[in-house]
Motif scaffolding. Structure first.
Motif, PDB file in Angstrom:
ATOM      1  N   GLY A  12      33.030  47.872  30.858  1.00 36.64           N
ATOM      2  CA  GLY A  12      32.583  46.487  30.939  1.00 36.64           C
ATOM      3  C   GLY A  12      31.123  46.345  31.296  1.00 36.64           C
ATOM      4  O   GLY A  12      30.559  45.256  31.172  1.00 36.64           O
ATOM      5  N   THR A  13      30.505  47.438  31.730  1.00 36.53           N
ATOM      6  CA  THR A  13      29.089  47.410  32.112  1.00 36.53           C
ATOM      7  C   THR A  13      28.247  48.206  31.120  1.00 36.53           C
ATOM      8  O   THR A  13      27.330  47.675  30.501  1.00 36.53           O
ATOM      9  CB  THR A  13      28.902  47.963  33.537  1.00 36.53           C
ATOM     10  N   LEU A  14      28.582  49.481  30.957  1.00 36.35           N
ATOM     11  CA  LEU A  14      27.900  50.320  29.977  1.00 36.35           C
ATOM     12  C   LEU A  14      28.578  50.256  28.616  1.00 36.35           C
ATOM     13  O   LEU A  14      27.915  50.294  27.581  1.00 36.35           O
ATOM     14  CB  LEU A  14      27.879  51.780  30.445  1.00 36.35           C
ATOM     15  N   VAL A  15      29.895  50.208  28.642  1.00 32.83           N
ATOM     16  CA  VAL A  15      30.661  50.268  27.395  1.00 32.83           C
ATOM     17  C   VAL A  15      31.621  49.079  27.284  1.00 32.83           C
ATOM     18  O   VAL A  15      32.080  48.538  28.295  1.00 32.83           O
ATOM     19  CB  VAL A  15      31.445  51.594  27.270  1.00 32.83           C
ATOM     20  N   ASP A  16      31.912  48.712  26.057  1.00 34.81           N
ATOM     21  CA  ASP A  16      32.753  47.546  25.783  1.00 34.81           C
ATOM     22  C   ASP A  16      34.205  48.006  25.648  1.00 34.81           C
ATOM     23  O   ASP A  16      34.749  48.111  24.549  1.00 34.81           O
ATOM     24  CB  ASP A  16      32.279  46.877  24.498  1.00 34.81           C
ATOM     25  N   SER A  17      34.845  48.262  26.775  1.00 40.13           N
ATOM     26  CA  SER A  17      36.163  48.908  26.784  1.00 40.13           C
ATOM     27  C   SER A  17      37.249  48.114  27.488  1.00 40.13           C
ATOM     28  O   SER A  17      38.429  48.491  27.431  1.00 40.13           O
ATOM     29  CB  SER A  17      36.059  50.277  27.473  1.00 40.13           C
ATOM     30  N   MET A  18      36.909  47.023  28.164  1.00 41.02           N
ATOM     31  CA  MET A  18      37.894  46.350  28.998  1.00 41.02           C
ATOM     32  C   MET A  18      39.049  45.755  28.190  1.00 41.02           C
ATOM     33  O   MET A  18      40.179  45.670  28.674  1.00 41.02           O
ATOM     34  CB  MET A  18      37.229  45.258  29.838  1.00 41.02           C
ATOM     35  N   GLU A 168      27.447  45.935  38.159  1.00 38.65           N
ATOM     36  CA  GLU A 168      28.891  45.703  38.072  1.00 38.65           C
ATOM     37  C   GLU A 168      29.193  44.452  37.251  1.00 38.65           C
ATOM     38  O   GLU A 168      28.437  43.485  37.282  1.00 38.65           O
ATOM     39  CB  GLU A 168      29.501  45.539  39.468  1.00 38.65           C
ATOM     40  N   ASP A 169      30.344  44.473  36.580  1.00 36.49           N
ATOM     41  CA  ASP A 169      30.752  43.331  35.766  1.00 36.49           C
ATOM     42  C   ASP A 169      31.897  42.538  36.376  1.00 36.49           C
ATOM     43  O   ASP A 169      32.255  41.491  35.839  1.00 36.49           O
ATOM     44  CB  ASP A 169      31.158  43.795  34.357  1.00 36.49           C
ATOM     45  N   VAL A 170      32.509  43.032  37.454  1.00 37.25           N
ATOM     46  CA  VAL A 170      33.617  42.295  38.076  1.00 37.25           C
ATOM     47  C   VAL A 170      33.258  41.900  39.503  1.00 37.25           C
ATOM     48  O   VAL A 170      32.537  42.622  40.211  1.00 37.25           O
ATOM     49  CB  VAL A 170      34.930  43.108  38.063  1.00 37.25           C
ATOM     50  N   LEU A 171      33.782  40.774  39.913  1.00 34.54           N
ATOM     51  CA  LEU A 171      33.380  40.156  41.170  1.00 34.54           C
ATOM     52  C   LEU A 171      33.716  40.997  42.391  1.00 34.54           C
ATOM     53  O   LEU A 171      32.865  41.193  43.259  1.00 34.54           O
ATOM     54  CB  LEU A 171      34.021  38.775  41.288  1.00 34.54           C
ATOM     55  N   TYR A 172      34.956  41.493  42.487  1.00 36.30           N
ATOM     56  CA  TYR A 172      35.350  42.168  43.723  1.00 36.30           C
ATOM     57  C   TYR A 172      34.517  43.420  43.969  1.00 36.30           C
ATOM     58  O   TYR A 172      34.156  43.740  45.114  1.00 36.30           O
ATOM     59  CB  TYR A 172      36.850  42.492  43.715  1.00 36.30           C
ATOM     60  N   ALA A 173      34.180  44.149  42.899  1.00 37.64           N
ATOM     61  CA  ALA A 173      33.367  45.354  43.045  1.00 37.64           C
ATOM     62  C   ALA A 173      31.941  45.000  43.467  1.00 37.64           C
ATOM     63  O   ALA A 173      31.344  45.659  44.334  1.00 37.64           O
ATOM     64  CB  ALA A 173      33.358  46.142  41.745  1.00 37.64           C
ATOM     65  N   ALA A 174      31.395  43.955  42.856  1.00 33.08           N
ATOM     66  CA  ALA A 174      30.056  43.504  43.235  1.00 33.08           C
ATOM     67  C   ALA A 174      30.025  43.032  44.689  1.00 33.08           C
ATOM     68  O   ALA A 174      29.056  43.284  45.417  1.00 33.08           O
ATOM     69  CB  ALA A 174      29.600  42.380  42.305  1.00 33.08           C
ATOM     70  N   GLN A 175      31.077  42.363  45.124  1.00 26.67           N
ATOM     71  CA  GLN A 175      31.168  41.924  46.518  1.00 26.67           C
ATOM     72  C   GLN A 175      31.150  43.114  47.471  1.00 26.67           C
ATOM     73  O   GLN A 175      30.490  43.075  48.506  1.00 26.67           O
ATOM     74  CB  GLN A 175      32.450  41.106  46.720  1.00 26.67           C
ATOM     75  N   THR A 176      31.865  44.164  47.106  1.00 23.11           N
ATOM     76  CA  THR A 176      31.905  45.370  47.934  1.00 23.11           C
ATOM     77  C   THR A 176      30.521  45.991  48.051  1.00 23.11           C
ATOM     78  O   THR A 176      30.068  46.347  49.146  1.00 23.11           O
ATOM     79  CB  THR A 176      32.886  46.391  47.353  1.00 23.11           C
ATOM     80  N   ALA A 177      29.841  46.135  46.912  1.00 21.06           N
ATOM     81  CA  ALA A 177      28.505  46.726  46.912  1.00 21.06           C
ATOM     82  C   ALA A 177      27.522  45.870  47.702  1.00 21.06           C
ATOM     83  O   ALA A 177      26.729  46.380  48.504  1.00 21.06           O
ATOM     84  CB  ALA A 177      28.019  46.903  45.473  1.00 21.06           C
ATOM     85  N   LYS A 178      27.579  44.569  47.499  1.00 20.16           N
ATOM     86  CA  LYS A 178      26.684  43.648  48.200  1.00 20.16           C
ATOM     87  C   LYS A 178      26.902  43.719  49.710  1.00 20.16           C
ATOM     88  O   LYS A 178      25.935  43.785  50.489  1.00 20.16           O
ATOM     89  CB  LYS A 178      26.942  42.226  47.696  1.00 20.16           C
ATOM     90  N   SER A 179      28.156  43.746  50.134  1.00 20.66           N
ATOM     91  CA  SER A 179      28.474  43.800  51.563  1.00 20.66           C
ATOM     92  C   SER A 179      28.008  45.093  52.202  1.00 20.66           C
ATOM     93  O   SER A 179      27.748  45.135  53.414  1.00 20.66           O
ATOM     94  CB  SER A 179      29.990  43.639  51.773  1.00 20.66           C
ATOM     95  N   ALA A 180      27.912  46.154  51.384  1.00 21.87           N
ATOM     96  CA  ALA A 180      27.459  47.453  51.900  1.00 21.87           C
ATOM     97  C   ALA A 180      25.940  47.574  51.892  1.00 21.87           C
ATOM     98  O   ALA A 180      25.397  48.619  52.252  1.00 21.87           O
ATOM     99  CB  ALA A 180      28.078  48.589  51.085  1.00 21.87           C
ATOM    100  N   GLY A 181      25.244  46.518  51.479  1.00 24.37           N
ATOM    101  CA  GLY A 181      23.785  46.502  51.553  1.00 24.37           C
ATOM    102  C   GLY A 181      23.057  46.892  50.284  1.00 24.37           C
ATOM    103  O   GLY A 181      21.830  47.034  50.282  1.00 24.37           O
ATOM    104  N   PHE A 182      23.785  47.036  49.171  1.00 24.39           N
ATOM    105  CA  PHE A 182      23.142  47.418  47.916  1.00 24.39           C
ATOM    106  C   PHE A 182      22.543  46.202  47.207  1.00 24.39           C
ATOM    107  O   PHE A 182      23.023  45.075  47.360  1.00 24.39           O
ATOM    108  CB  PHE A 182      24.162  48.085  46.986  1.00 24.39           C
ATOM    109  N   TYR A 183      21.499  46.451  46.433  1.00 22.78           N
ATOM    110  CA  TYR A 183      20.936  45.440  45.537  1.00 22.78           C
ATOM    111  C   TYR A 183      21.909  45.326  44.369  1.00 22.78           C
ATOM    112  O   TYR A 183      22.171  46.304  43.658  1.00 22.78           O
ATOM    113  CB  TYR A 183      19.557  45.882  45.060  1.00 22.78           C
TER     114      TYR A 183
END
Length: 214
Positions: A12-18, A168-183
């Motif tokens: 969903g980010t690099l490849v169109d597979s979802m 990231e292309d999905v919300l929950y994963a982006a939320q995890t990364a954001k909460s851990a301090g990532f751009y």
């Protein structure tokens, strides 16, 4: 942000597979001769598709004689066929990776997909060369609802979270990364369109089309 360290999701980010992942359970059961009506009932109970969870549900609900390990292997093989024959790169991603490479950016892939499948997909599509390594959640025993995969990836890249862009292309994963301090960079995918507004509100940056990404 000047991107010197980048962690990319794959599907969903690099490849169109979802789309193939969304239909994998249905495709597998129909190939096994399960009726469409029964397939719909089982998949409604399953709701969220992950291969290990599906293997458990299929055995318990349908009484399949295969072991969970055998079911998992067969479903992975089916998805591998799609990776090798049907899945395409997101338009523009190759040029974007080449641009980052030209700036000496260090890149890796962090994915919930099994490492064997991910490596095979990236190699088949000719973009494996851009990534120093592929890190699968399966290797760590936790999903992207926990920051482990991002923290391990950053450690291997030699960076800190605040120095590192996570795509990231999905919300929950982006939320995890954001909460851990990532751009955090939101990437548009049709299969997560219902989350796009929330993803935009969360992310530090957004990519709607790789062909237009800076």
């Amino acid at each position: 942000m000047e991107k010197k360290f980048c962690i990319f999701d794959m599907d969903g980010t690099l490849v169109d597979s979802m789309g193939y992942w969304r239909q994998l359970g249905r495709e597998y059961l129909l190939k096994k001769g399960i009726s469409e009506e029964r397939t719909d009932q089982v998949l409604e109970e399953l709701q969220v598709m992950s291969i290990p969870k599906a293997a458990v549900v299929f055995r318990q609900t349908l009484g399949m004689s295969l072991t969970e390990e055998e079911l998992i292997e067969e479903m992975q093989d089916l998805m591998q066929c799609h990776y090798q024959n049907d899945v395409l790169l997101k338009p523009g991603i190759l040029e974007y990776l080449e641009k980052l490479k030209g700036k000496n950016c260090r890149m890796c892939v962090a994915t919930a997909t099994h490492q064997r499948l991910a490596r095979g997909c990236l190699k088949h599509l000719g973009i494996d060369q851009y990534f120093e390594f592929v890190l699968s959640c399966k290797m760590l025993g936790v999903g992207k609802d926990k920051p482990d995969v991002y923290l391990h990836a950053a450690q291997q890249l030699g960076s800190r979270p605040e120095q590192t862009a996570v795509f990231e292309d999905v919300l929950y994963a982006a939320q995890t990364a954001k909460s851990a301090g990532f751009y955090t960079v939101a990437v548009w995918d049709q299969n997560a369109a219902h989350e796009w507004d929330s993803l935009l509100a969360l992310a530090d940056e957004a990519v709607e089309d790789w062909r237009e990404a800076e």
